[in-house]
Motif scaffolding. Structure first.
Motif, short mmCIF file in Angstrom:
data_model
loop_
_atom_site.label_atom_id
_atom_site.label_comp_id
_atom_site.label_asym_id
_atom_site.label_seq_id
_atom_site.Cartn_x
_atom_site.Cartn_y
_atom_site.Cartn_z
N ARG A 189 14.54 -3.87 -5.76
CA ARG A 189 15.89 -3.07 -5.43
C ARG A 189 16.92 -4.46 -5.70
N GLY A 190 15.85 -5.24 -7.28
CA GLY A 190 16.87 -5.85 -7.76
C GLY A 190 17.76 -5.46 -8.85
N GLY A 191 18.23 -3.84 -9.01
CA GLY A 191 18.78 -3.52 -9.84
C GLY A 191 17.73 -2.58 -11.42
N SER A 192 16.74 -3.73 -11.50
CA SER A 192 15.75 -2.91 -12.50
C SER A 192 15.13 -1.28 -12.52
N GLY A 208 -8.93 -10.94 -6.26
CA GLY A 208 -7.44 -10.22 -6.55
C GLY A 208 -6.51 -10.66 -6.87
N GLU A 209 -5.25 -10.04 -6.96
CA GLU A 209 -3.91 -10.95 -7.42
C GLU A 209 -3.00 -10.26 -6.36
N LEU A 210 -2.39 -11.91 -6.38
CA LEU A 210 -0.49 -11.26 -5.36
C LEU A 210 0.11 -11.59 -5.43
N LEU A 211 0.90 -10.25 -6.16
CA LEU A 211 2.01 -10.82 -7.07
C LEU A 211 3.56 -10.60 -6.34
N GLU A 212 4.46 -11.14 -6.88
CA GLU A 212 6.09 -11.53 -6.81
C GLU A 212 6.70 -11.03 -7.69
N PHE A 232 3.86 -4.10 -0.49
CA PHE A 232 4.19 -5.46 0.88
C PHE A 232 6.05 -5.62 0.72
N GLY A 233 6.65 -6.06 1.63
CA GLY A 233 8.42 -5.75 1.20
C GLY A 233 8.89 -7.27 1.24
N ASP A 234 7.80 -8.30 1.82
CA ASP A 234 7.83 -9.30 1.44
C ASP A 234 6.75 -10.32 1.88
N ARG A 250 2.75 -2.14 8.12
CA ARG A 250 3.39 -2.17 8.72
C ARG A 250 3.60 -0.77 8.24
N ARG A 251 3.22 -0.32 7.01
CA ARG A 251 3.30 1.28 7.11
C ARG A 251 2.35 1.33 7.77
N CYS A 252 1.13 1.30 8.43
CA CYS A 252 0.16 1.66 9.03
C CYS A 252 0.99 2.53 10.39
N SER A 253 0.26 3.82 11.13
CA SER A 253 0.78 4.41 11.85
C SER A 253 -0.87 5.00 13.07
N HIS A 254 -1.74 4.26 12.91
CA HIS A 254 -2.38 3.85 13.91
C HIS A 254 -1.97 3.55 15.16
N HIS A 255 -2.65 4.08 16.09
CA HIS A 255 -2.23 3.30 17.53
C HIS A 255 -2.35 2.07 18.21
N CYS A 256 -3.39 1.74 17.28
CA CYS A 256 -3.41 0.46 17.59
C CYS A 256 -2.12 -0.72 17.34
N HIS A 257 -1.22 -0.64 16.59
CA HIS A 257 -0.40 -1.80 16.47
C HIS A 257 1.15 -0.67 17.15
N ARG A 258 0.82 -0.51 18.09
CA ARG A 258 1.64 -0.17 18.77
C ARG A 258 1.71 -0.81 20.30
N GLY A 259 2.49 -1.56 20.76
CA GLY A 259 2.80 -3.14 21.79
C GLY A 259 2.24 -2.00 23.12
N ASP A 260 2.58 -1.62 23.35
CA ASP A 260 2.51 -0.50 24.70
C ASP A 260 0.87 0.18 24.73
#
Length: 278
Positions: A189-192, A208-212, A232-234, A250-260
Motif C-alpha cells: 500500500r506504500g507505493g512499492s 515462526g515470525e511476525l514480520l512488519e 494481516f492488514g494491520d 478477517r477473511r474466513c467465511s465460516h458461519h461461526c464468525h457471524r454475530g447473529d
C-alpha cells in the motif's frame, strides 16, 4: 472494412491493431505509400491484398482475432497435456492453483501447476480453459525488487539465490507464483511493488515470525511448522491465538464468525481462531 496506410509510423503494433479491428468485426488491409498513384488508390491493390494469402489483407470471414492476440494467447493449447509433469502422470491432471490478478505484477489471472510450468486461463468467449505451455502468462519480475520482499519458505529456509535459480524441487518461477498465491509477495500500500518485510515482532522464536512491512501497516505471520503464510492488514489481535491460526480470521467465511449465529465452538474449524465471534 478498414484500410491502414503505413507511411511514417513504422513502429506501429500491426498485429495488435489487426487484432482490435477483427475483434470488432472489421476486415483490414495494410497498404504502403508506394502502392498509391499520385492522386488516387487503385482498388485492385486492395483486392489483391485479400486474394493473396501472403499479403497483408485480413478478412473477418477468413481470420479470427485470436490469431493476432498481442498477449500471445494465440500460442495457447486447447488441451491439457502431460509435458513431463509427474503429478499429471499419477492423477491425469495438473495440480492447479489460482494466481489472482490482484497479486500478479502484470494483472493477469490464471491457474498454474504446482509441479511444472503448465498454466491455464478460462476464456469467457470460448467458455472453456485454454492452456499455456510457453510461459506467456507467467509473471515478469525484477530480481532485485524481489530480494527485499523475499521470505524463506517455512521449514525449507533456502537462500534467495537458490530460490531464484530454482534449486531443489521447483523452478524459481513456479516458487514465485506459489509465493504470490500464499501472500508472501503482495502489492504494498506504500507505493512499492511488493511489501518490504523488515521488523520481526517475534524475534528469536523457533515457531515462526511476525514480520512488519517497512512501508505500510501490513503484517505477515510465517508459520514454520505448518509451512504457511498469513497476511494481516494491520497488527493481528493477540487474542486470536497466533500459534494456532491457519488463516486470517478477517477473511474466513465460516458461519461461526457471524454475530447473529449461535455457536458453541472453542475454535473456528477453518481458520482455527480461538473463541470465534464477530
Amino acid at each position: 472494412m478498414i484500410l491502414e496506410i503505413q507511411y511514417k509510423h513504422h513502429t506501429k503494433d500491426v498485429e495488435g491493431t489487426t487484432h482490435d479491428y477483427l475483434s470488432k468485426g472489421y476486415s483490414v488491409a495494410w497498404l504502403d505509400a508506394d502502392e498509391f498513384g499520385e492522386n488516387h488508390l487503385d482498388y485492385r491493390v486492395v483486392d489483391e491484398k485479400f486474394r493473396d494469402q501472403d499479403a497483408a489483407g485480413y478478412a473477418v470471414r477468413d481470420h479470427n482475432a485470436r490469431e493476432f492476440d498481442p498477449s500471445g494467447r494465440s500460442t495457447f493449447d486447447w488441451e491439457q497435456t502431460n509435458r513431463g509433469c509427474w503429478y499429471y502422470q499419477d492423477y491425469d491432471t495438473h495440480a492447479w492453483f489460482r494466481v489472482s490478478s490482484y497479486v500478479h505484477p502484470q494483472g493477469r489471472e490464471y491457474e498454474a501447476c504446482a509441479y511444472c510450468d503448465a498454466r491455464r486461463q478460462y476464456d469467457n468467449e470460448l467458455t472453456r480453459y485454454i492452456y499455456d505451455y510457453e510461459g506467456v502468462l507467467a509473471p515478469e519480475f525484477d530480481v532485485e525488487t524481489l530480494r527485499e520482499s523475499y521470505v524463506p519458505v517455512p521449514q525449507d529456509g533456502i537462500s534467495f539465490e537458490d530460490w531464484v535459480d530454482g534449486e531443489g524441487r521447483y523452478s524459481g518461477l513456479t516458487l514465485f507464483e506459489d509465493a504470490l498465491r500464499h501472500g508472501s509477495f503482495e502489492p504494498c500500500r506504500g507505493g512499492s511493488t511488493f511489501h518490504t518485510w523488515g521488523y520481526n515482532r517475534w524475534h528469536g522464536r523457533d515457531d515462526g515470525e511476525l514480520l512488519e512491512c517497512q512501508r505500510c501497516p501490513v503484517n505477515l505471520l510465517v508459520k514454520r511448522r505448518q509451512r504457511r503464510y498469513i497476511v494481516f492488514g494491520d497488527f493481528p489481535d493477540p487474542e486470536w491465538g497466533l500459534l494456532h491460526l491457519e488463516g486470517n480470521p478477517r477473511r474466513c467465511s465460516h458461519h461461526c464468525h457471524r454475530g447473529d449465529t449461535w455457536h458453541s465452538m472453542d475454535s473456528c474449524p477453518d481458520c482455527r481462531v480461538a473463541n470465534p465471534g464477530p
